[in-house]
Design a protein around this motif. Structure first.
Motif, PDB file in Angstrom:
ATOM      1  N   ARG B 125       0.856  -1.123  -0.096  1.00 32.36           N
ATOM      2  CA  ARG B 125      -0.111  -0.097   0.154  1.00 32.36           C
ATOM      3  C   ARG B 125       0.874   1.377   0.068  1.00 32.36           C
ATOM      4  NH1 ARG B 125      -1.270   1.709   5.105  1.00 32.36           N
ATOM      5  NH2 ARG B 125      -3.707   1.923   4.286  1.00 32.36           N
ATOM      6  N   PRO B 126       1.701   1.480  -1.186  1.00 29.75           N
ATOM      7  CA  PRO B 126       2.708   2.528  -1.290  1.00 29.75           C
ATOM      8  C   PRO B 126       2.012   3.739  -0.864  1.00 29.75           C
ATOM      9  CG  PRO B 126       2.416   1.369  -3.308  1.00 29.75           C
ATOM     10  CD  PRO B 126       1.663   0.576  -2.159  1.00 29.75           C
ATOM     11  N   LYS B 127       0.886   4.337  -1.501  1.00 27.91           N
ATOM     12  CA  LYS B 127       0.358   5.442  -1.545  1.00 27.91           C
ATOM     13  C   LYS B 127       0.029   5.759  -0.301  1.00 27.91           C
ATOM     14  CE  LYS B 127       1.418   6.127  -5.651  1.00 27.91           C
ATOM     15  NZ  LYS B 127       2.875   6.685  -6.042  1.00 27.91           N
ATOM     16  N   ALA B 128      -0.892   5.027   0.260  1.00 30.24           N
ATOM     17  CA  ALA B 128      -1.541   5.181   1.622  1.00 30.24           C
ATOM     18  C   ALA B 128      -0.511   5.336   2.776  1.00 30.24           C
ATOM     19  CB  ALA B 128      -2.618   4.419   2.009  1.00 30.24           C
ATOM     20  N   ALA B 129       0.598   4.436   2.626  1.00 29.59           N
ATOM     21  CA  ALA B 129       1.606   4.417   3.634  1.00 29.59           C
ATOM     22  C   ALA B 129       2.131   5.595   3.561  1.00 29.59           C
ATOM     23  CB  ALA B 129       2.310   3.010   3.640  1.00 29.59           C
ATOM     24  N   ALA B 130       2.757   6.038   2.476  1.00 30.38           N
ATOM     25  CA  ALA B 130       3.578   7.070   2.320  1.00 30.38           C
ATOM     26  C   ALA B 130       2.838   8.464   2.806  1.00 30.38           C
ATOM     27  CB  ALA B 130       4.085   7.385   0.775  1.00 30.38           C
ATOM     28  N   GLU B 131       1.627   8.358   2.409  1.00 28.29           N
ATOM     29  CA  GLU B 131       0.851   9.670   2.608  1.00 28.29           C
ATOM     30  C   GLU B 131       0.711   9.596   4.236  1.00 28.29           C
ATOM     31  OE1 GLU B 131      -3.231  10.138   1.307  1.00 28.29           O
ATOM     32  OE2 GLU B 131      -3.507  11.659   2.634  1.00 28.29           O
ATOM     33  N   ALA B 132       0.585   8.726   4.972  1.00 28.14           N
ATOM     34  CA  ALA B 132       0.529   8.774   6.415  1.00 28.14           C
ATOM     35  C   ALA B 132       1.785   9.091   7.127  1.00 28.14           C
ATOM     36  CB  ALA B 132       0.125   7.295   6.918  1.00 28.14           C
ATOM     37  N   LEU B 133       2.694   8.488   6.465  1.00 36.81           N
ATOM     38  CA  LEU B 133       4.425   8.873   6.925  1.00 36.81           C
ATOM     39  C   LEU B 133       4.552  10.164   6.730  1.00 36.81           C
ATOM     40  CD1 LEU B 133       6.184   5.696   5.949  1.00 36.81           C
ATOM     41  CD2 LEU B 133       5.368   6.286   8.401  1.00 36.81           C
ATOM     42  N   ARG B 134       4.383  10.593   5.644  1.00 34.87           N
ATOM     43  CA  ARG B 134       4.824  12.237   5.235  1.00 34.87           C
ATOM     44  C   ARG B 134       3.715  12.959   6.292  1.00 34.87           C
ATOM     45  NH1 ARG B 134       4.701  11.146  -1.136  1.00 34.87           N
ATOM     46  NH2 ARG B 134       6.886  10.696  -1.269  1.00 34.87           N
ATOM     47  N   THR B 159       6.224   3.228  15.068  1.00 41.06           N
ATOM     48  CA  THR B 159       4.906   2.592  15.161  1.00 41.06           C
ATOM     49  C   THR B 159       4.026   2.603  14.194  1.00 41.06           C
ATOM     50  OG1 THR B 159       5.030   2.880  17.712  1.00 41.06           O
ATOM     51  CG2 THR B 159       3.113   2.160  16.986  1.00 41.06           C
ATOM     52  N   LEU B 160       4.093   3.829  13.663  1.00 41.71           N
ATOM     53  CA  LEU B 160       2.958   4.333  12.486  1.00 41.71           C
ATOM     54  C   LEU B 160       3.555   3.483  11.216  1.00 41.71           C
ATOM     55  CD1 LEU B 160       1.075   6.281  11.447  1.00 41.71           C
ATOM     56  CD2 LEU B 160       3.016   7.680  10.674  1.00 41.71           C
ATOM     57  N   LEU B 161       4.968   3.220  10.830  1.00 42.01           N
ATOM     58  CA  LEU B 161       5.381   2.453   9.987  1.00 42.01           C
ATOM     59  C   LEU B 161       4.750   0.922  10.454  1.00 42.01           C
ATOM     60  CD1 LEU B 161       7.032   1.671   7.386  1.00 42.01           C
ATOM     61  CD2 LEU B 161       9.138   1.154   9.202  1.00 42.01           C
ATOM     62  N   MET B 162       4.753   0.232  11.304  1.00 41.95           N
ATOM     63  CA  MET B 162       4.266  -1.042  11.449  1.00 41.95           C
ATOM     64  C   MET B 162       2.869  -0.811  11.172  1.00 41.95           C
ATOM     65  SD  MET B 162       7.023  -2.816  12.957  1.00 41.95           S
ATOM     66  CE  MET B 162       6.702  -3.726  14.410  1.00 41.95           C
ATOM     67  N   GLU B 163       2.207   0.225  11.628  1.00 40.11           N
ATOM     68  CA  GLU B 163       0.776   0.260  11.600  1.00 40.11           C
ATOM     69  C   GLU B 163       0.032   0.180  10.327  1.00 40.11           C
ATOM     70  OE1 GLU B 163      -0.160   3.448  14.779  1.00 40.11           O
ATOM     71  OE2 GLU B 163      -1.988   2.100  14.953  1.00 40.11           O
ATOM     72  N   ILE B 175       2.541  -1.512  18.260  1.00 43.25           N
ATOM     73  CA  ILE B 175       1.714  -0.628  19.402  1.00 43.25           C
ATOM     74  C   ILE B 175       2.255  -1.242  20.624  1.00 43.25           C
ATOM     75  CG2 ILE B 175      -0.423  -0.514  20.333  1.00 43.25           C
ATOM     76  CD1 ILE B 175      -1.527  -0.669  17.279  1.00 43.25           C
ATOM     77  N   ALA B 176       2.580  -2.491  20.843  1.00 44.85           N
ATOM     78  CA  ALA B 176       2.788  -3.066  22.022  1.00 44.85           C
ATOM     79  C   ALA B 176       4.247  -2.338  22.695  1.00 44.85           C
ATOM     80  CB  ALA B 176       3.171  -4.390  21.956  1.00 44.85           C
TER      81      ALA B 176
END
Lengths: 255, 255
Positions: B125-134, B159-163, B175-176
């Motif tokens: 999910r490259p687009k969604a993940a990159a957007e969240a990280l940015r 954590t966000l990367l793992m999520e 999260i743990a």
């Protein structure tokens, strides 16, 4: 006046938290043992130099963390509950259910993590890890005719590898997932191919020889070999079990 | 007579467990919402076709799992508590403390797992993940002058990367560990080298540019590139933070 009220409102929870932290530390390090009664409120008041409400608030915090069980009535009193691996397993299971995790998701995570555990074990404590794994393989062979028992034992083998690899964080992750893997493999069982008893036994023996090969590679300190062998094993075995599991969501395992 | 007693002893807990499982499922799927009152005992008796003691036993099971809070007194009654990520984090923290895990052990586990998460994110999910990280990197930059806030934000990035990687099991592991990483990085802070404000800011900016590079690689769907870059980043950054953390055991973070 307003100021002093504010100070009070801030001070009390902090003192209670300090009390809770000190007691928690004693429980987690094992200074306070599982099932032991907590010292009396009066004793705790003296020890921490705080008021009775603060001690009670601290005990309530520990109760909410599941570290203290407070009995009601005449036989009441606060007793220590040292947390075991079960709390992680049930917390992880609930989180995975709430997030809608699938079984294939779990097997994927395992395939990503366990080969590193195999490598660490070979690097870090080859003799001890190999001995623990071999001991468990003897058990697997002893229950090979009991399909439920051997399935549980196979799930346990994976947890054991994580527990024996010399990294406690991976050990905790292994423990967190053990029950779910066991449930998913037991759910897969009725649908397993091949279907004849003879071929099922042959397939089991093949899997257990692969467990034994891992123990040998770890024992020899062959870190790359152990990692590569285990990547192959969890990939292949995962696909076989996964194909047979009826439930696709973790939550379906807890119906 | 003996037989009927035994049957009774087996039957009752099973029915209670069934009741507990059905209600738990409704909570975990969100059919029963957080804070909602549980249906009355009478209603549950009818719905499940069981006796009042069985319903109560089932509720007690749910209470022990932390899924139901039973109020005492006039305002009492059973209320739903949908478990959030906090229960996994506190369970994992306690397990790591009990097992005597060290901070270096945690950083090692992270270095083994996060590069795989980076690869999955780029594949899945490259687009969604990159957007969240940015989006998160923008936040990191906005608090770069506040050393506590930016330290917490950096812990949160991992954590966000793992999520965001598209594997829920890795998300739960992320999260743990989030709170423990945050605590360990905050504990490391006072001892961080370099010590001058200018070099500290330069080092922070360098780290955040590396975060941005990960987002770019994920966005481009470059799975190998993202994995390799992140392996380098977590290895290097881990060594820097680890060198500066005073506490060596996880339990020391919870004093």
């Amino acid at each position: 006046m307003l100021f002093s009220v504010e100070t009070e409102a801030i001070r009390v929870p902090k003192a209670a938290e300090l009390v809770a932290n000190r007691i928690r530390r004693a429980i987690l390090t094992g200074d306070l043992k599982d099932g032991q009664s907590l010292p009396s409120e009066t004793r705790l008041m003296e020890e921490f130099g705080v008021s009775r409400p603060t001690v009670r608030e601290g005990i309530r915090v520990l109760e909410s963390l599941g570290l203290i069980t407070v009995g009601r009535g005449a036989r009441g009193g606060a007793k220590v509950t040292r947390p075991d691996a079960g709390i992680v397993a049930s917390a992880a299971a609930m989180a995975l259910q709430t997030r809608g995790a699938t079984i294939s998701d779990l097997f994927e995570a395992r395939a990503l993590i366990e080969p590193s555990a195999a490598r660490l074990a070979a690097q870090r404590r080859p003799k001890a890890a190999a001995e623990a794994l071999r001991h468990h393989i003897d058990y697997e062979l002893s229950v090979i005719d009991d399909f439920v028992a051997v399935t549980k034992a196979i799930a346990q083998f994976h947890t054991l590898l994580m527990e024996q690899c010399g990294n406690e964080t991976l050990a905790v992750f292994g423990i967190a997932l053990k029950d779910i893997f066991e449930r998913s493999m037991l759910a897969a069982q009725p649908n397993m191919k091949p279907e004849t008893e003879a071929s099922r036994m042959a397939s089991l023996r093949y899997g257990l020889r692969s467990h034994a090969k891992l123990a040998d590679l770890i024992d020899a300190g062959d870190a790359e070999g152990a990692e590569a062998h285990w990547a192959l094993h969890v990939g292949k075995a995962g696909r076989i079990w996964l194909k047979s599991v009826g439930a696709t969501d973790v939550i379906d395992l807890f119906r």
